[in-house]
Design an enzyme around this catalytic site. Sequence first.
Site, short mmCIF file in Angstrom:
data_model
loop_
_atom_site.label_atom_id
_atom_site.label_comp_id
_atom_site.label_asym_id
_atom_site.label_seq_id
_atom_site.Cartn_x
_atom_site.Cartn_y
_atom_site.Cartn_z
N CYS A 180 43.71 46.04 43.55
CA CYS A 180 44.63 46.36 44.66
C CYS A 180 43.88 46.71 46.03
O CYS A 180 42.80 47.10 46.02
CB CYS A 180 45.46 47.66 44.23
SG CYS A 180 46.21 47.35 42.77
N ARG A 199 39.64 40.22 46.69
CA ARG A 199 39.41 41.13 45.62
C ARG A 199 40.25 40.60 44.51
O ARG A 199 40.09 41.52 43.28
CB ARG A 199 40.14 42.48 46.17
CG ARG A 199 39.55 42.94 47.37
CD ARG A 199 39.84 44.08 47.95
NE ARG A 199 40.09 45.29 47.14
CZ ARG A 199 39.05 46.19 47.24
NH1 ARG A 199 37.96 46.11 48.11
NH2 ARG A 199 38.93 47.32 46.34
N TRP A 226 47.13 44.44 41.86
CA TRP A 226 46.51 43.52 40.47
C TRP A 226 46.95 44.35 39.50
O TRP A 226 46.67 45.72 39.27
CB TRP A 226 45.03 43.75 40.68
CG TRP A 226 44.33 43.10 39.82
CD1 TRP A 226 43.94 41.48 39.75
CD2 TRP A 226 43.68 43.24 38.51
NE1 TRP A 226 43.13 41.42 38.66
CE2 TRP A 226 43.00 42.37 37.88
CE3 TRP A 226 43.56 44.90 37.97
CZ2 TRP A 226 42.32 42.43 36.68
CZ3 TRP A 226 42.93 44.83 36.63
CH2 TRP A 226 42.25 43.76 36.05
N ASN A 228 46.45 52.37 44.93
CA ASN A 228 45.40 51.83 44.10
C ASN A 228 44.87 52.76 43.14
O ASN A 228 44.85 54.19 43.41
CB ASN A 228 44.31 51.51 45.08
CG ASN A 228 44.50 50.46 46.13
OD1 ASN A 228 45.33 49.86 46.13
ND2 ASN A 228 43.31 50.07 46.82
N GLY A 229 44.41 52.40 42.05
CA GLY A 229 43.96 53.44 40.93
C GLY A 229 45.11 53.46 39.71
O GLY A 229 45.98 52.57 39.66
N GLU A 273 24.28 34.85 31.92
CA GLU A 273 24.96 34.79 33.56
C GLU A 273 25.48 33.19 33.72
O GLU A 273 26.80 33.20 34.30
CB GLU A 273 23.86 35.13 34.56
CG GLU A 273 24.29 34.94 35.84
CD GLU A 273 25.37 35.96 36.33
OE1 GLU A 273 25.94 36.57 35.63
OE2 GLU A 273 25.77 35.61 37.70
N LYS A 303 29.55 32.55 34.45
CA LYS A 303 29.92 32.01 35.82
C LYS A 303 30.89 30.90 35.28
O LYS A 303 31.90 30.63 35.99
CB LYS A 303 28.84 31.37 36.28
CG LYS A 303 27.78 31.90 37.57
CD LYS A 303 28.46 33.09 38.54
CE LYS A 303 29.16 34.06 38.00
NZ LYS A 303 28.31 35.39 38.26
N GLU A 330 34.12 31.84 34.11
CA GLU A 330 35.11 32.92 35.02
C GLU A 330 35.89 31.97 35.87
O GLU A 330 36.96 32.42 36.33
CB GLU A 330 34.43 34.02 35.60
CG GLU A 330 33.43 33.67 36.53
CD GLU A 330 32.73 35.13 36.93
OE1 GLU A 330 33.54 36.31 37.11
OE2 GLU A 330 31.65 35.26 37.08
N HIS A 339 21.03 30.49 12.99
CA HIS A 339 21.57 31.80 12.22
C HIS A 339 22.98 31.80 12.33
O HIS A 339 23.62 32.95 11.98
CB HIS A 339 21.06 33.23 12.67
CG HIS A 339 19.38 33.28 12.67
ND1 HIS A 339 18.82 33.36 11.38
CD2 HIS A 339 18.36 33.04 13.32
CE1 HIS A 339 17.57 33.22 11.33
NE2 HIS A 339 17.31 33.20 12.77
N LYS A 397 37.77 41.24 42.51
CA LYS A 397 36.38 41.50 42.80
C LYS A 397 35.83 42.87 42.65
O LYS A 397 34.71 42.75 42.18
CB LYS A 397 36.01 41.26 44.36
CG LYS A 397 34.92 41.10 44.83
CD LYS A 397 34.04 39.96 44.71
CE LYS A 397 32.73 40.01 45.05
NZ LYS A 397 31.89 39.21 44.21
C1 F6R Z 1 31.15 38.29 37.79
C2 F6R Z 1 31.09 39.53 38.24
C3 F6R Z 1 31.46 40.61 37.70
C4 F6R Z 1 30.70 41.94 38.50
C5 F6R Z 1 31.08 43.22 37.58
C6 F6R Z 1 30.40 44.36 38.08
O1 F6R Z 1 30.66 37.07 38.54
O2 F6R Z 1 31.29 39.55 39.68
O3 F6R Z 1 31.11 40.52 36.32
O4 F6R Z 1 29.25 41.73 38.45
O5 F6R Z 1 32.60 43.38 37.89
O6 F6R Z 1 30.67 44.43 39.75
P1 F6R Z 1 29.73 45.06 40.56
O7 F6R Z 1 28.51 44.66 40.41
O8 F6R Z 1 30.65 45.36 41.81
O9 F6R Z 1 29.58 46.76 39.91
#
Ligand code: F6R
Length: 608
Positions: free
Chosen positions: A2, A27, A74, A99-100, A482, A486, A489, A505, A603
């Site tokens: 949010c 975000r 959100w 927010n929250g 990672e 990527k 997502e 395994h 985000k």
């Molecule tokens: C994936 C991604 C998330 C963040 C995670 C932690 O591409 O961006 O997995 O890494 O939400 O966020 P931060 O780094 O802001 O604590």
Amino acid sequence: MCGIIAAASTRNVGKLLVQGLHKMEYRGYDSAGIALHQHDSIAHLRTLGKVQLLEDKMIAEKPKSKLGIAHTRWATHGEPSESNAHPHKSQDKVYIVHNGIIENYVELRESLIEDGYEFSSQTDSELIAHLLDLYLNQGSSMLDAMFLAKAKLEGAYAIAAIDLADDQKLVVARNKSPLLIGLGTDEIFAASDPLAIGQLTNEFIFLEDGDVAEISAEAYEIRDKDQNTVTRDITNIDISNQATSKGDYKHFMEKEIYEQPQAVLNTVDGRVTSDDVLDNIFGLGSTELFAKVKRIQIVACGTSLHAGRVTANWLSAIAELPCQIDYASEYRYKNPHVDKNSLLITISQSGETADTLAALRYANEKDYLGSVTICNVPTSALARESDFALFTNAGPEIGVASTKAFTTQLAGLMLLTLALAKSRDLNPRLRGRIVKGLRSLPDVITKTLELKDEILKISPNLASKDNALFLGRGIFYPIAKEGALKLKEISYIHAEAYPAGELKHGPLALIDEDMPVVALAPESEIAEKLVSNLEEVKARGGTLYVFADPSVSIDVNEGALITMPQCDFLLTPIVYTIPLQILSYEVALLRGTDIDQPRNLAKSVTVE
Ligand code: F6R
């Protein structure tokens, strides 16, 4: 997640507020809304979906107002819908954005229903409007009503509220959710994200937990949790338009991938000599404290956790320190034992991730020597609440999928590893070698970005599949994870990562012609073993897409072998991340997904 923006001005604010919402779109959100004070009524517009739809509604209705609040939601409590979108209102008089999460919302909602209030949404937020209305009706000012409401609310919140009875002032409150004030000329703003108002001012005041502020176009007053009037520092930050625009790129994620040579340079620059790391780059006294460290605990989430997993290998190899690593969301529930002389490391792009912040706060009560954060946002809660910090200086990352934040975290974490080794007088020659590697890293990344054309040839093969496996061994296993994260997502392809030795395994059962396998094969003592694992995949009809050191030879049949530029082996995890980012991006582009704002994701994850 949010986003909140609010404004009190001597000019019309509707357009400014919607522009601010656009700036926070990165975000992640599912609906948007605005409430604009119009002296004898409050214009209330909400839409499900993109901010553009709200803007279209504004263009059609042309509400004029000098005081307003706006929000991107959100969903947490209640589905994404127009009726659940903020602002929420009470009796057409009090309007709020939040927010929250209000943890005790069920009991508060019930008690407000007993008081005669009717709810029109499924959210935990609406009750805040009714609570404020209740206290306003009892004769409180909005400022006092907010303190009375705060006394009832449990959980995390940033709130902005307006009241029909006052067309000059808005009131905001903060507890565990980011909120700041922006000072303009003849106008004052509040927002949950500096980017929302970065076009309007360079002067920010970061509110603290418990703060409540009353804001008009000309003045603001901040009261702390004990209701005392306080002065908070004004921080100057220039959030230039350039940093928040896509330029010639199609997506922010693409821009951020190609910014990585400069971003990594920004992380390393000024922190190393020609052959070592400088002292105290994590803050005054850090070198002295590091000398005492005997054990490391890392906590982080998502991509940042992957950076932590690479670091655990580095700490062992270079600083000779044992390292425990945990998901931030799990750490405090496992009743962790803290050895004497342990150092806590948190890693976070945003510095506002609720689980990471909660883990830090929990750890602060334990017997750690101290805490260090590797973070991209100097003004974040994590940065403010940690004993020491290194800012990655990557610039704003707007794409929801982390790219430059990850590689710069790794560069920063290597600096931390070197600093820990140096403070304990360990491995000076190795340190010198790595520092040289770090200094040449931007050039190696530039060369790696030139692999795009080769990656473009393989992306259609992955884009047409529903699953993918990523393989890596040792320090490359977190990079394989990672890469899989990527891909899933932003392209919504199901992807998993395994240390290649684990294949037989269980996961080998998944291999057939519909399972593309992406493998990382840098030159290392385990390269030979990895090649045997890849032969096992080939023998079962799997197609191999291998990113490899020039010295590694493997026949990939109709798959692809892409030769990687060389650099110091310990830094290769950073370099091998780059083609996986490009691959995910190009696959997502072919699948036509919303790359910068993938479905269901946010985000900055400010709820636990
Ligand atoms: C994936 C991604 C998330 C963040 C995670 C932690 O591409 O961006 O997995 O890494 O939400 O966020 P931060 O780094 O802001 O604590």
